[in-house]
Structures are given as C-alpha cells and as structure tokens.
Design a protein around this motif. Structure first.
Motif, PDB file in Angstrom:
ATOM      1  N   PHE A  47      -8.504  11.106  -6.541  1.00 12.22           N
ATOM      2  CA  PHE A  47      -8.788  12.080  -5.482  1.00 12.22           C
ATOM      3  C   PHE A  47      -9.813  13.113  -5.930  1.00 12.22           C
ATOM      4  O   PHE A  47     -10.494  13.721  -5.095  1.00 12.22           O
ATOM      5  CB  PHE A  47      -7.476  12.719  -4.998  1.00 12.22           C
ATOM      6  N   LYS A  48      -9.942  13.288  -7.243  1.00 14.32           N
ATOM      7  CA  LYS A  48     -11.052  14.107  -7.746  1.00 14.32           C
ATOM      8  C   LYS A  48     -12.374  13.411  -7.441  1.00 14.32           C
ATOM      9  O   LYS A  48     -13.380  14.054  -7.101  1.00 14.32           O
ATOM     10  CB  LYS A  48     -10.898  14.334  -9.250  1.00 14.32           C
ATOM     11  N   LEU A  68     -11.587   3.288  -3.085  1.00 14.67           N
ATOM     12  CA  LEU A  68     -11.022   4.356  -3.903  1.00 14.67           C
ATOM     13  C   LEU A  68      -9.531   4.533  -3.620  1.00 14.67           C
ATOM     14  O   LEU A  68      -8.719   4.688  -4.535  1.00 14.67           O
ATOM     15  CB  LEU A  68     -11.772   5.670  -3.657  1.00 14.67           C
ATOM     16  N   MET A  69      -9.151   4.476  -2.344  1.00  7.33           N
ATOM     17  CA  MET A  69      -7.752   4.674  -1.973  1.00  7.33           C
ATOM     18  C   MET A  69      -6.874   3.484  -2.386  1.00  7.33           C
ATOM     19  O   MET A  69      -5.718   3.660  -2.778  1.00  7.33           O
ATOM     20  CB  MET A  69      -7.642   4.881  -0.467  1.00  7.33           C
ATOM     21  N   GLY A 104      -2.485   7.641  -8.135  1.00  8.78           N
ATOM     22  CA  GLY A 104      -2.333   7.874  -6.699  1.00  8.78           C
ATOM     23  C   GLY A 104      -2.854   6.738  -5.853  1.00  8.78           C
ATOM     24  O   GLY A 104      -3.068   6.888  -4.651  1.00  8.78           O
ATOM     25  N   VAL A 105      -3.041   5.581  -6.477  1.00  8.77           N
ATOM     26  CA  VAL A 105      -3.555   4.397  -5.782  1.00  8.77           C
ATOM     27  C   VAL A 105      -2.383   3.560  -5.281  1.00  8.77           C
ATOM     28  O   VAL A 105      -1.383   3.394  -5.985  1.00  8.77           O
ATOM     29  CB  VAL A 105      -4.454   3.578  -6.736  1.00  8.77           C
ATOM     30  N   TRP A 106      -2.532   3.014  -4.060  1.00  8.70           N
ATOM     31  CA  TRP A 106      -1.482   2.172  -3.483  1.00  8.70           C
ATOM     32  C   TRP A 106      -0.181   2.971  -3.364  1.00  8.70           C
ATOM     33  O   TRP A 106       0.906   2.452  -3.487  1.00  8.70           O
ATOM     34  CB  TRP A 106      -1.314   0.920  -4.337  1.00  8.70           C
ATOM     35  N   SER A 128      -1.511   5.592   0.893  1.00  7.43           N
ATOM     36  CA  SER A 128      -2.349   4.396   0.970  1.00  7.43           C
ATOM     37  C   SER A 128      -2.572   3.977   2.424  1.00  7.43           C
ATOM     38  O   SER A 128      -1.656   4.014   3.249  1.00  7.43           O
ATOM     39  CB  SER A 128      -1.686   3.252   0.206  1.00  7.43           C
ATOM     40  N   ILE A 129      -3.794   3.553   2.730  1.00  7.73           N
ATOM     41  CA  ILE A 129      -4.134   3.176   4.104  1.00  7.73           C
ATOM     42  C   ILE A 129      -4.507   1.704   4.241  1.00  7.73           C
ATOM     43  O   ILE A 129      -4.632   1.204   5.359  1.00  7.73           O
ATOM     44  CB  ILE A 129      -5.300   4.040   4.641  1.00  7.73           C
TER      45      ILE A 129
END
Length: 542
Positions: A82-83, A394-395, A430-432, A437-438
């Motif tokens: 997220f940075k 990234l997400m 913070g992934v998945w 997560s979207i």
C-alpha cells in the motif's frame, strides 16, 4: 425506507465510537493515466511502473477503509504494497480495524446509520438495497471518468448483474473469485496416505467402495471413527456431511440448489429418489461407528484433533488445508514422522452425476464507495486505478520480484512463501487479504501455478469432476422477504431432522421420509424453489 428499517433492528446492539467514513485532502491530481487493462479475470500482469518524479508527485489524499484482523495476521497501516500504491496515486489508505468476529455487525450498523468508511467491501445485496438510499456512490454516474471500471462491467456481465440495483445504478464492484476457464476448485476427499499404503488399501471410487474402505480402517484401528466432518453439517458449509452426501446420492449440492446442466433450475434434494438412500447410507456409517458420533457438534479444534491423533483418518475439506495439516501433525508428535495425507477420487451413487462446482466466478461481496465521501471524483479516480492492470496486480499479487515473479510471462508467487502463500502474503504484505482484496481470481491463479508436483497431481485428478459454478442470482425485495421468512427455519429443520435420521432417533422408512417431505412443504420449500427459479430467469433471461 430500507435503511431506517435496517437501523431499527440494530438499535439494541448499537455501540459507541462509530468509525467515521471521511476523507481528507483534495483530488489525486497529477496521477498518471491508469495502466491499460486487458479485461476479464486473467489479465496478465504488467511490470510495476516507476513512481512519478518528485516534481510530479500526486497531491496527497487519505481515504478510510474498513478491514478486519485475520488469523494469518493483523491489518497493518504500513504494508509495503500500500506504500507502493500511495507512490503511484498519492492516496494513503487509513484502515479502520476491528476483529473479524465483529465485522458483520459493525458493517450493518455503519450501513444503517450511513457512516460507512470511504471504501468498504459489503455484500452486493446491501449495495443494491442501500445504494439508492444514498449510502453508497452510484458508480454508473462516473463511467465516463473511469475507463477501467467501465471495462470491468463490460467484461463481467455476472458482476454487472450483481452490482445493479432496482433503479439501474451500480453500487459495488463485485469481487472476482475465479476465472471459469481454469476450472479452479476448493474441496477434496483426503485420507491418511501413510495408512492407505501400509495396509495396501485401494482408493475407493464408488459409494460402496468408500464404505468398504472405512470398514478396513476401522478393523485396523478399532477405537477410531475413520470418517469425520467439519460443522455446520450443511449450508453454508460446503464441506458438511449433509451437503456432501446429498450431492452424491441426489445430484443436489445441499438441500436446495441449482442442478448441473439445468440452465438455472433449482431443485430440492428431498424430491429425488436418492434422498432416502442417502439417509440409509449415512445411518449405516453411524451405526457401524465408521462416522464420528459427534459429527453434528464438533468444534474446529476437535475436528482437527481427531485427524492429528489418528482418531479419524478421512475427511472432506478445503484442499489448500491439507499440507498445513500434515505439517502440524508431524510437529505435534515425534511419532507422527510418517504422517501423510493425499486425496481419493470424488464419488457418487450409480446414475448420479459425479461433480463438484468450480469456484464461483463472482463473489457475494463487492467494493463500494461511501456516498458521503468528501471528494467523489478523487475516490472514483482511485477506484479506477485499483481496477487498472497495475492496480489490480498490486492488490492481488503484490510487488514484482518481491512477492511474485513472472514465469513464462505469467505471475507466480515466490517459492519461499511455500504451498500456502496466502499466509505470508496476507500477514506481511496485505495481498489477497479478505475484505481488502478485489480480485481473488488472479491471486488463486498465481498460487496454483506454483504448486508442487503433488498438489498439481491433485488438481489434475479432480479436473474431470469440476463443472462451472452456478451464477449468483439477484433477488428483489419481495424475494428477499420470502427467503428471510422461510430459509433459516427450513435449514434448521433440515439439519435437525437429518441428524435424527442419521443417528437412528427417527427410523428411516417410506412413512417417515414422506412426513419429512410434507413438513418441508409446509415450511415453504416450494415457495423458495419458485422464488429462486423466477429470480434466476429475471436476472439472466433464461
């Protein structure tokens, strides 16, 4: 109004300290144009582009986002992913963090009081219900400014149907769960491979062979109950005993569901000739002590303990949990050094389709923006970035060469994350991360590309059983009321009565089964079938 009625039901449980759904700062000026999106659920990732030069850095803006801590790890405000997103967009996400247990109630209260955070994942149903009441932003009004959002809806008609309210507005961006073309699936029968090999047992392929398999294990381990299941015993748990065996004997997964190849036709398992056979079969397993006697009551910890200690040796569960379970068993006891598990084929009664639904393409939740967000254009621009190829990667994947790499042009998580990469990805990056997560379709594809030979073989062995998941239906207010008034009581009745059948409290004969069917009708099973079939036809036109 729905929102006022919703609020009224929550008055008794309201608590202070509402999480404010507000943003600070101005628009994300100076952000580079969103990366080109290739569309669909399997867009190949682009290498992360360099951050803008200092003189071109976007103007800072902060948005709040409701998130819940997970068993894998807590939400962190300083996740590097997220940075990186902040560098690209100038947007800082201020996660408003609560416990996972408190999340559903908190979300209800926020919707009822119109205090949702700037960004929030909510059930698509809530988006359709409360978006028109100015709780969530109507994304349809901004499509001319959001090419990636527009492309998302153009390329995903099921997601579009889930997002569309009665007034025609779009209020959520439904989470993508799987690319249908991959036939990705979640569940498998797994057994103690070390014991299977030790005793020279053949993997069963029919319901009769499965019974004989359990008997053989019982003979070798008289104090065991070879078969165990996770609770709840049925809906919404797709690994519950009733869900699994009703599908095997009637072709209906659970009590009420769409049936394969029916074009959206919902059926009731009790109306099928195999229903009584399923009861007789489960009762036989229980009576001969092949089935865990407390199958309807086990806690998660008890289920796990049965498997780790060898009190049970066969279960049906999430395939991704098998390797962690093996590792835990070996670490827990030095005598478990040979402990191993693998899958056996899925089976069904003669004449019944042997299938498992693939993961659904579209999830039940979606990302929404608060209608009260201070800078609507900035929020839309940020959401549009998240749905660009760069933002989605990234997400869902993280940072190239840190969390994933490209192999033959396709993303794969780093080997050091192991066979369950979602744990370190969620905890450290913070992934998945659920409720953040979207696009889980991209994440799952990257995970499965990196599976070891054993798990790839599992996928290959189950491929012939996997069929497309049912499309999710959109219910109107009247249909929601029918479901609300009947489904919960019916499920309770189903679970109670089938438990009585299985344990022998209620004998299994034509009369008792007919009484079960009659009582199911009185409690509204036909009303639900009629409603689901009408809603499906209205949603998809066939």
């Amino acid at each position: 109004m729905k929102k006022r009625a919703y609020a009224a039901t929550l008055t008794a449980i309201m608590f202070g300290g509402m999480i404010a759904g507000c943003s600070s700062g101005g628009p994300i000026a100076g952000t580079s144009a969103p990366a080109k999106d290739t569309g669909g659920t399997t867009a190949p990732p682009a290498a992360t582009t360099p951050a803008p030069a200092a003189s071109q850095q976007p103007k800072a803006v902060t948005f709040t986002w409701l998130a819940a801590n997970r068993v894998e790890g807590p939400v962190k405000q300083d996740w590097e992913t997220f940075k990186e997103i902040e560098k690209k967009t100038g947007v800082k996400i201020d996660f408003q963090v609560i416990s996972e247990e408190a999340l559903p109630e908190k979300r209800k209260i926020m919707i009822a009081t119109n205090t949702v955070t700037d960004f929030i994942l909510v059930p698509n149903q809530d988006g359709r219900d409360f978006g028109p009441e100015k709780v969530f932003l109507n994304l349809k009004d901004y499509l001319d400014k959001a090419p990636n959002i527009k492309k998302f809806f153009d390329n995903n008609p099921e997601a579009k149907a889930q997002a569309t309210a009665a007034n025609g507005g779009y209020y959520t961006m439904p989470v993508l769960e799987s690319d249908p073309s991959t036939k990705g699936f979640n569940y498998a029968w797994y057994v103690r491979k070390d014991l299977q090999d030790k005793y020279g047992l053949k993997a069963p392929t029919t319901v009769d062979e499965f019974y004989q398999y359990l008997k053989a294990l019982k003979e070798k381990h008289p104090d065991s109950y070879p078969l165990t299941f996770r609770t709840p015993v049925s809906s919404p748990n797709l690994t519950g005993i009733f869900t699994v065996f009703l599908r095997a004997f009637t072709g209906v997964e659970g009590f009420i569901n769409e049936t394969p190849g029916s074009g959206g036709q919902y059926e009731f398992a009790g109306y099928h000739k195999g229903f009584k056979d399923s009861l007789v079969y489960m009762n036989k397993l229980y009576a001969e002590k092949l089935l865990e006697p407390e199958f309807a009551l086990l806690t998660t910890a008890q289920w796990e303990e049965r498997l780790l200690t060898g009190k049970s040796m066969v279960t049906y569960f999430w395939k991704a949990d098998m390797d962690p379970l093996i590792e835990k068993a070996r670490k827990a006891n030095a005598n478990n050094k040979d402990f191993d598990m693998n899958v056996i084929p899925q089976f069904a009664a003669e004449g019944v389709k042997n299938y498992q639904y693939a993961r659904p393409a579209v999830g039940t939740s979606g990302l929404a923006i608060s209608a009260n967000v201070k800078d609507k254009d900035a929020a839309i621009k940020f959401m549009d970035y998240l749905y660009s190829e760069e933002g989605t990667n990234l997400m869902s994947l993280g940072i190239l060469n840190k969390t994933y790499k490209l192999v033959d042009g396709k993303p794969r998580y780093m080997e050091e994350f192991g066979t369950s990469p979602y744990v370190p990805l969620r905890r450290d990056w913070g992934v998945w991360f659920p409720n953040v997560s979207i696009n889980n379709a991209i994440a799952r594809a990257a995970w499965e590309r990196g599976l070891d030979a054993k798990n790839k073989e599992i996928n290959a062995s189950y491929a012939k059983f996997i069929i497309d998941a049912p499309k999710s239906i959109v219910k109107n207010a009247d249909e929601q009321e029918i479901e609300k008034s009947k489904l919960n009581n019916l499920n309770k009745y189903f679970d109670q009565k089938l438990t009585e059948f299985v344990t022998g409290k209620t004998p299994i004969n034509d009369q008792t089964v007919a009484e079960f069917i009659d009582q199911s009708k009185k409690q509204g099973v036909d009303d639900l079938l009629k409603m689901y079939n009408a809603a499906y036809k209205r949603t998809y036109g066939k």
